[in-house]
Each structure stands twice: as structure tokens, then as C-alpha cells.
Design a protein around this motif. Structure first.
Motif, PDB file in Angstrom:
ATOM      1  N   VAL A 143      47.878  38.352  37.489  1.00 19.40           N
ATOM      2  CA  VAL A 143      47.276  37.094  37.063  1.00 19.40           C
ATOM      3  C   VAL A 143      46.379  36.540  38.176  1.00 19.40           C
ATOM      4  CG1 VAL A 143      49.296  35.753  37.838  1.00 19.40           C
ATOM      5  CG2 VAL A 143      47.731  34.777  36.157  1.00 19.40           C
ATOM      6  N   GLY A 144      45.179  36.109  37.789  1.00 19.50           N
ATOM      7  CA  GLY A 144      44.265  35.493  38.740  1.00 19.50           C
ATOM      8  C   GLY A 144      43.559  36.452  39.681  1.00 19.50           C
ATOM      9  N   ASP A 145      43.599  37.774  39.415  1.00 22.58           N
ATOM     10  CA  ASP A 145      42.961  38.728  40.341  1.00 22.58           C
ATOM     11  C   ASP A 145      41.467  38.909  40.063  1.00 22.58           C
ATOM     12  OD1 ASP A 145      42.890  40.276  38.049  1.00 22.58           O
ATOM     13  OD2 ASP A 145      43.822  42.040  38.953  1.00 22.58           O
ATOM     14  N   HIS A 146      40.970  38.295  38.982  1.00 18.52           N
ATOM     15  CA  HIS A 146      39.540  38.314  38.623  1.00 18.52           C
ATOM     16  C   HIS A 146      39.024  39.712  38.293  1.00 18.52           C
ATOM     17  CE1 HIS A 146      38.964  34.366  41.140  1.00 18.52           C
ATOM     18  NE2 HIS A 146      39.803  34.224  40.116  1.00 18.52           N
ATOM     19  N   GLN A 147      39.926  40.636  37.971  1.00 18.76           N
ATOM     20  CA  GLN A 147      39.525  42.002  37.641  1.00 18.76           C
ATOM     21  C   GLN A 147      39.605  42.238  36.138  1.00 18.76           C
ATOM     22  OE1 GLN A 147      38.349  44.175  40.083  1.00 18.76           O
ATOM     23  NE2 GLN A 147      38.508  42.300  41.277  1.00 18.76           N
ATOM     24  N   ASP A 148      38.525  42.738  35.555  1.00 16.95           N
ATOM     25  CA  ASP A 148      38.468  43.011  34.118  1.00 16.95           C
ATOM     26  C   ASP A 148      38.929  44.441  33.867  1.00 16.95           C
ATOM     27  OD1 ASP A 148      37.896  43.275  31.469  1.00 16.95           O
ATOM     28  OD2 ASP A 148      35.734  42.986  31.635  1.00 16.95           O
ATOM     29  N   ARG A 149      40.263  44.618  33.786  1.00 17.52           N
ATOM     30  CA  ARG A 149      40.836  45.949  33.592  1.00 17.52           C
ATOM     31  C   ARG A 149      41.852  45.896  32.454  1.00 17.52           C
ATOM     32  NH1 ARG A 149      43.173  48.131  39.000  1.00 17.52           N
ATOM     33  NH2 ARG A 149      44.055  46.028  39.108  1.00 17.52           N
ATOM     34  N   HIS A 150      41.471  46.417  31.306  1.00 14.48           N
ATOM     35  CA  HIS A 150      42.314  46.352  30.116  1.00 14.48           C
ATOM     36  C   HIS A 150      43.433  47.391  30.171  1.00 14.48           C
ATOM     37  CE1 HIS A 150      38.769  44.479  27.595  1.00 14.48           C
ATOM     38  NE2 HIS A 150      38.954  43.890  28.769  1.00 14.48           N
TER      39      HIS A 150
END
Length: 476
Positions: free
Chosen positions: A417-424
């Protein structure tokens, strides 16, 4: 007579001997000269040979020195280049993370102003502390006369003042927050109300966009997303009448509002680069025209990015202007903005950015929002917990308004949460987890909308299993 002859012979013999002796002397002298000349010549040649050998050695030595110096120069250039690359990387990190700036000295002044408010140093000497941990110091002003007592190297700094939080790079400040959240308007027309959840996925339109319906059926999907054209290219073949007819025939019995096409990732409707902005705006118009001809009421896309060159507020206004231009060239189709993960300079991770865009769109009946669960989680809403999920619901209702919600992208998250990474990630295998999606599947705000899987794809049967899993989370 005989005596005279004898005497004459002896005299002749004496003359011959004298001549022979003289000749021998001359030959000796000539031979000696020749030997001397040959010796001199050989000595000269040896001398020349030695000189030539010496010169060759000197030239060889010079070449070695030149090669060595060239090697040193190359090594120095390589070292300088590596240092420049490291410096540039560090600068980029500082720009992204909002690190404090370095000291600047004003001309004509004996004071050096330190712009950075927070300086962290390990094992600061002379501070009166024996601890080995990091210590924060607040440096406001250092004079040249006191430099020895107040530099970081000497470690004698004012340790008493509190250090403020790090600030983002100038030009990347958050968009303004309203003191009061005024209602943004009625928004688009409501979708048909059934109280049901319509689970679906992003399907392929390879071989013809009409094939998306067959793929959706294989996935047991009651809603779906697709690319209406090649999303990796700026230019695309226009729709022909045959394609439109095949789409119309295949779409019989399927509710159009449950189809949510996705835009190209090339498009940046808030780009500060004139050429990119122009191409993005042309692409948006062309995509909306495709939706018009196919009878699709929605078109979903990522808002854009500042690319670090303009302020976020300015970028949001450019995106709204792009939408207004596209609205003027088309009819009916609703532009659906997607929330983002706060990665880099992207727009949409902060819901206030989406609000600002909607505020500047002239026709608010033709603008909506799609919530991506992975993006929201990465932006800081902890969807694995009840409090985090409720925080998202509260913020969306207050900042934007539920009348603008037109779809959900159902994705678990590989990152925290909150890592700003767009990884589905596939449902239940990420950091949102099954319980997080149980709350989503039982939220009434998400009824009657397309709930689209964008998780890692294996095949249509894999998506069918995930859809069944999500449907099994609905409370009976």
C-alpha cells in the motif's frame, strides 16, 4: 767490357730494387690509407647504427609514453563520464523524492544561505551526543567567518530545532485543495438500475473488434473492455462499414454501457510538448468517433502526465481543454478518467486532480471516472483493511461524487500500500487480498457498472475462474 756490363747490370738491378722498394712503400701507404678509410667508414656506420638504435628506442619510449598518456586520458574521461552519470542519477532521485537543495552562495555577500532545511548526518562530532544513530539538524544561515565551526565536516551544528518534512520538487506541488467541496453537478445520465454486479475482463479484439464478444463469452463475462484499435501506434485504419455491421450483429442483447473501451497508453492529453499534445488530442477525437459509430457510450483512458515540465494544476487544465476540444468534434460519448497510482509525474493518483479536470470540462454530462483498485491501493488507500476501503469511499463521494462513477478495474496489487507502483496481480494473490475484494463485491456503489479484470492473463479459462471467484464473494 764484361766488367762494365756487370756493373751496368748491378746498377740496373739497384735501380729496379729502389723502384720496387718505392712501389712497395707506396702500396703500403695506399693500403694503410685504405684500411684507415675502411675503418673510419665502419666506425661511422657503427656510430650511425648506434644513433639509429638510440633513436628507435627513444621513439618507442615516446610511443609507450603517448599510449600510456592516452590510456590515462581515456580513463579520466571515462571516470568523468561515470561521475556525471551518477550525478545526473542522484539529481533525478532528488527531483523525484523532493530532496533538499544544496548550499548557494550569493555574490557580493559574506553569507552562505543553506536552502536545505533538513540535513542528516551520522556520528556528528562535537554535538554533545555519543549516539551512533542519524541526527537531524536545522541549518538556517552560516557565515564565512564561522565556517569552521558550522560546517558539516566539523559537525558543530545547531541540533535543537525541529526539521520540517521533505517537500516535493518545485513545479510538482499538489493541486489546490478547496476550502469547501461544492457539488460538481449532476454528471452523466444514470445507468439502468438492476442492483446486480456485472463481472468482466479486458478481452482481445484480434482479427476484428467484433471477436471481443466471443472472447467475453468464453470468459463468462457480463461486461468487458477492449482496445478499439492498435494501441501501440498513433495512426490506425479507419472503421469500415463491414466492421461496423459485424460489431452490430455480434452485440445483440449486450448492454452497451457494460462495454468500457480503453485508450492507448501513448496518449498524453496534458503533455507540455506541443507535438505530443496535438497527436494525443487527434487520437482522442478519433477514438470517440469510433465509439460513436459502434454505439458505445463510454471511453476510458489515463488522464496524462506533467513529465516533470509543468505544474500539476496546469496539466489538469490542459487535459480538460483536450476533452472540451474532443467534445466539440463528437456527440454523446462520455470520457471516463481513470485514477492512477501517484507514480512519477502521472495525473489522477490524487482525487483532487480528477476533480480539477472535471471542474474545467464544459459538458459535465460527458465526463466520468473509473476506479482502478490496484492504483488506489498503490496511491495510499489500504484496500486490504476496512478503514482504508471506507476512506476511499468517503474521499470519492466528497471530492468527486458518486454520480461520476462509470466503472471499476478489478486488480489485486503486487506492491505494498502506498508504494506508487502500478503492478497488477491476480485476485487474492496480492496485498489487497480476498477480504479486500469481498468488501468491493458487496459495495452498493459498484452495482450496475462494468467490473473489469485487468489481472495477468493466461487464457480465457483463467479469467473465467477469477470471475467465478469474485462472484462467489457476494453475500447471498
Amino acid at each position: 767490357m764484361s766488367r762494365d756490363r756487370t756493373n751496368n747490370k748491378e746498377a740496373g738491378a739497384g735501380v729496379k730494387r729502389r723502384r720496387s722498394s718505392q712501389k712497395d712503400n707506396k702500396d703500403k701507404e695506399f693500403g694503410k690509407d685504405t684500411v684507415d678509410k675502411v675503418a673510419k667508414k665502419m666506425s661511422s656506420k657503427r656510430h650511425e647504427s648506434l644513433n639509429e638504435s638510440k633513436k628507435i628506442k627513444e621513439i618507442s619510449s615516446m610511443k609507450d609514453e603517448d599510449t600510456e598518456s592516452q590510456g590515462k586520458r581515456k580513463e579520466n574521461r571515462r571516470s568523468k563520464k561515470e561521475k556525471a552519470v551518477k550525478k545526473e542519477e542522484n539529481q533525478e532521485k532528488e527531483d523525484e523524492q523532493g530532496e533538499p537543495q544544496k548550499k548557494k552562495k550569493k555574490r557580493g555577500s559574506d553569507k552562505t544561505t543553506v536552502e536545505s532545511k533538513v540535513i542528516t548526518k551520522e556520528n556528528v562530532k562535537g554535538s554533545g551526543s555519543k549516539g551512533k544513530g542519524k541526527q537531524k539538524v536545522d541549518v538556517n544561515e552560516v557565515t564565512n567567518g564561522d565556517a569552521k565551526d558550522k560546517t558539516l565536516d566539523e559537525g558543530k551544528l545547531d541540533m535543537n530545532k525541529e526539521s520540517p518534512k521533505k517537500k516535493k520538487k518545485t513545479g510538482d506541488e499538489p493541486v489546490p485543495r478547496p476550502t469547501e467541496y461544492e457539488h460538481l453537478g449532476a454528471g452523466p445520465s444514470p445507468v439502468p438500475s438492476t442492483g446486480c454486479k456485472y463481472m468482466g475482463c479486458h478481452v482481445s479484439g484480434a482479427g476484428g473488434v467484433w471477436n471481443a464478444f466471443e472472447n467475453a463469452e468464453e470468459c463468462q463475462a457480463t461486461s468487458f473492455a477492449l482496445f478499439l484499435r492498435n494501441q501501440r501506434q498513433w495512426m490506425a485504419k479507419p472503421l469500415d462499414e463491414a466492421t461496423i455491421k459485424k460489431w452490430t450483429d455480434a452485440s445483440q442483447g449486450f448492454s452497451p454501457h457494460l462495454i468500457l473501451p480503453h485508450g492507448s497508453y501513448l496518449m498524453n492529453l496534458g503533455s507540455p510538448v506541443a507535438e505530443t499534445l496535438e497527436k494525443s488530442r487527434s487520437m482522442l477525437i478519433e477514438e470517440l468517433q469510433r465509439c460513436e459509430r459502434l454505439g458505445i457510450p463510454h471511453f476510458n483512458f489515463h488522464p496524462g502526465s506533467t513529465v516533470g515540465k509543468i505544474k500539476r494544476e496546469e496539466c489538469c487544465k490542459l487535459i480538460a481543454e483536450s476533452i472540451n476540444l474532443a467534445h466539440n468534434e463528437t456527440k454523446g460519448v462520455i470520457c471516463v478518467l481513470e485514477n492512477m497510482s501517484c507514480q512519477g509525474f502521472t495525473i489522477g493518483g490524487d482525487l483532487h486532480e480528477l476533480r480539477l479536470i472535471i471542474q474545467h470540462v464544459m459538458d459535465k454530462s460527458r465526463v466520468g471516472v473509473c476506479i482502478d483498485t490496484c492504483h488506489a491501493h498503490a496511491a495510499g488507500y489500504d484496500l486490504s483493511k476496512e478503514d482504508g476501503f471506507q476512506e476511499l469511499l468517503d474521499d470519492f463521494g466528497k471530492i468527486i461524487g458518486w454520480q461520476f462513477l462509470r466503472g471499476i478495474h478489478m486488480n489485486d496489487s503486487k506492491g505494498k500500500v502506498g508504494d506508487h507502483q502500478d503492478r497488477h496481480e491476480n485476485i487474492g494473490h496480492g496485498t489487497i487480498g480476498i477480504e479486500g475484494f469481498r468488501r468491493i463485491m458487496n459495495c452498493e456503489h459498484f452495482n450496475d457498472l462494468p467490473l473489469i479484470l485487468e489481472t495477468p492473463w493466461t487464457d480465457n479459462k483463467g479469467y473465467a475462474k477469477e470471475i467465478k471467484k469474485l462472484q462467489g464473494l457476494i453475500n447471498k
